[in-house]
Motif scaffolding. Structure first.
Motif, short mmCIF file in Angstrom:
data_model
loop_
_atom_site.label_atom_id
_atom_site.label_comp_id
_atom_site.label_asym_id
_atom_site.label_seq_id
_atom_site.Cartn_x
_atom_site.Cartn_y
_atom_site.Cartn_z
N GLU A 92 0.85 -1.28 0.00
CA GLU A 92 -0.02 0.09 -0.09
C GLU A 92 0.84 1.23 -0.02
O GLU A 92 1.91 1.24 0.71
CB GLU A 92 -0.65 0.12 1.30
N LYS A 93 0.47 2.26 -0.80
CA LYS A 93 1.21 3.56 -0.57
C LYS A 93 0.91 4.18 0.73
O LYS A 93 0.03 4.04 1.37
CB LYS A 93 0.77 4.25 -1.77
N ILE A 94 1.96 5.14 1.26
CA ILE A 94 1.67 6.02 2.25
C ILE A 94 1.51 7.42 1.79
O ILE A 94 2.24 8.05 1.05
CB ILE A 94 3.26 5.83 3.20
N ILE A 95 0.45 7.89 2.35
CA ILE A 95 0.18 9.27 2.04
C ILE A 95 0.57 10.25 3.10
O ILE A 95 0.13 10.15 4.33
CB ILE A 95 -1.50 9.55 1.87
N LEU A 96 1.62 10.93 2.93
CA LEU A 96 2.45 11.48 4.21
C LEU A 96 1.53 12.75 4.82
O LEU A 96 1.48 12.56 6.03
CB LEU A 96 3.59 12.46 3.62
N SER A 97 0.47 13.33 4.14
CA SER A 97 -0.21 14.48 4.83
C SER A 97 -1.05 13.45 5.87
O SER A 97 -1.36 14.23 6.94
CB SER A 97 -1.18 15.09 3.87
N VAL A 119 12.08 4.41 7.32
CA VAL A 119 11.45 5.73 7.01
C VAL A 119 10.76 6.27 8.34
O VAL A 119 9.61 5.52 8.78
CB VAL A 119 10.35 5.67 5.94
N ALA A 148 7.06 4.97 9.38
CA ALA A 148 6.22 4.89 8.08
C ALA A 148 6.50 3.97 7.02
O ALA A 148 5.93 3.63 6.31
CB ALA A 148 5.97 6.20 7.68
N GLY A 149 7.50 3.18 7.22
CA GLY A 149 8.22 2.18 6.19
C GLY A 149 9.38 1.61 6.68
O GLY A 149 10.41 2.28 7.35
N GLU A 150 9.72 0.33 6.25
CA GLU A 150 10.84 -0.44 6.47
C GLU A 150 11.30 -0.99 5.33
O GLU A 150 10.58 -1.62 4.34
CB GLU A 150 10.79 -1.47 7.47
N LEU A 151 12.58 -0.95 4.91
CA LEU A 151 13.07 -1.46 3.69
C LEU A 151 14.68 -1.61 3.73
O LEU A 151 15.35 -0.80 4.39
CB LEU A 151 12.99 -0.94 2.51
N LEU A 171 10.85 14.12 7.18
CA LEU A 171 10.94 12.40 6.77
C LEU A 171 12.58 12.24 7.16
O LEU A 171 13.06 12.89 6.44
CB LEU A 171 10.23 12.32 5.22
N PHE A 204 15.52 9.00 6.54
CA PHE A 204 15.79 7.87 6.48
C PHE A 204 17.02 7.39 7.27
O PHE A 204 17.90 8.19 7.25
CB PHE A 204 16.25 7.64 4.92
N GLU A 205 16.94 6.34 7.64
CA GLU A 205 18.31 5.88 8.43
C GLU A 205 18.08 4.26 9.11
O GLU A 205 17.13 3.79 8.84
CB GLU A 205 18.29 6.71 9.64
N GLN A 230 16.67 -0.49 6.63
CA GLN A 230 16.40 0.85 6.98
C GLN A 230 15.17 1.26 7.30
O GLN A 230 14.25 0.52 6.76
CB GLN A 230 16.86 1.60 5.74
#
Lengths: 121, 121
Positions: free
Chosen positions: A4-9, A32, A24-27, A96, A98-99, A30
């Motif tokens: 699913e996409k993430i809508i930042l707002s 998000v 908000a996400g993992e990959l 946002l 990334f780390e 790393q």
């Protein structure tokens, strides 16, 4: 596995506090992370992790020991491992990051701003 | 080492082609890549890398085998390793990607769209 996409707002609308990153996400080991900044954070550094800060809305100052960089919406800044930094935001800003999943927000310091377990959002 | 912010609009203004990612930042063995998409890419997957697509301006469709997800400015999508996907953009779209430095744009396929050596921007 549901993709699913993430809508930042929508995600930022759920964040009501400051300096408290949500995942908000993992990959690729790393993460998000999304956070709102307002006020002054603390001087800190990360021994083993580089950090990326992408501003989604607003503007903040990243203080380094030798200069200050203003980062605004549509701009990003990478702070290499080992470099002391302190984010300061006069007004609320949406960021946002990334780390690596291992990164703790206050680096090698431990205080009331430290967040070890981040909520998912 | 000089720490400078990246202004996305300035970088995208330098990109005059499509499907040709440029490297705008590196951290933790990962890269931040910027590309413009327009038209149809190819079906492909990445065996070992998850990929993040964050839309900066515009909108595109990410086709998966079982559904299509429209991703617009202010939204991101993570495609896990192994998942076949094909980005399609009716109009020009500006995309920021975050993925391991080892990721090749066409995954396990090799054709005229494949870019092995990316320019820095």
């Amino acid at each position: 596995m549901s993709i699913e996409k993430i809508i930042l707002s929508e995600k930022f609308a759920q964040i009501g506090d400051f300096w408290n990153p949500r995942i908000a996400g993992e990959l690729n080991q790393q993460q998000v992370k999304l956070a709102k900044f307002k006020g002054e954070f603390i001087w800190h550094h990360h021994e083993h992790e580089d950090e990326l800060f992408l501003v989604i809305d607003g503007s903040f100052q990243m203080e380094l020991r030798d200069k200050t960089i203003t980062v605004s919406a549509g701009e990003f800044l990478i702070i290499p491992r080992g470099v002391e930094h302190r984010p300061v935001a006069r007004e609320e800003v949406q960021v946002l990051m990334f780390e690596p999943a291992t990164t703790v927000n206050t680096g090698g310091l431990e205080n009331e701003l430290t967040r070890h377990r981040l909520e998912k959002i």
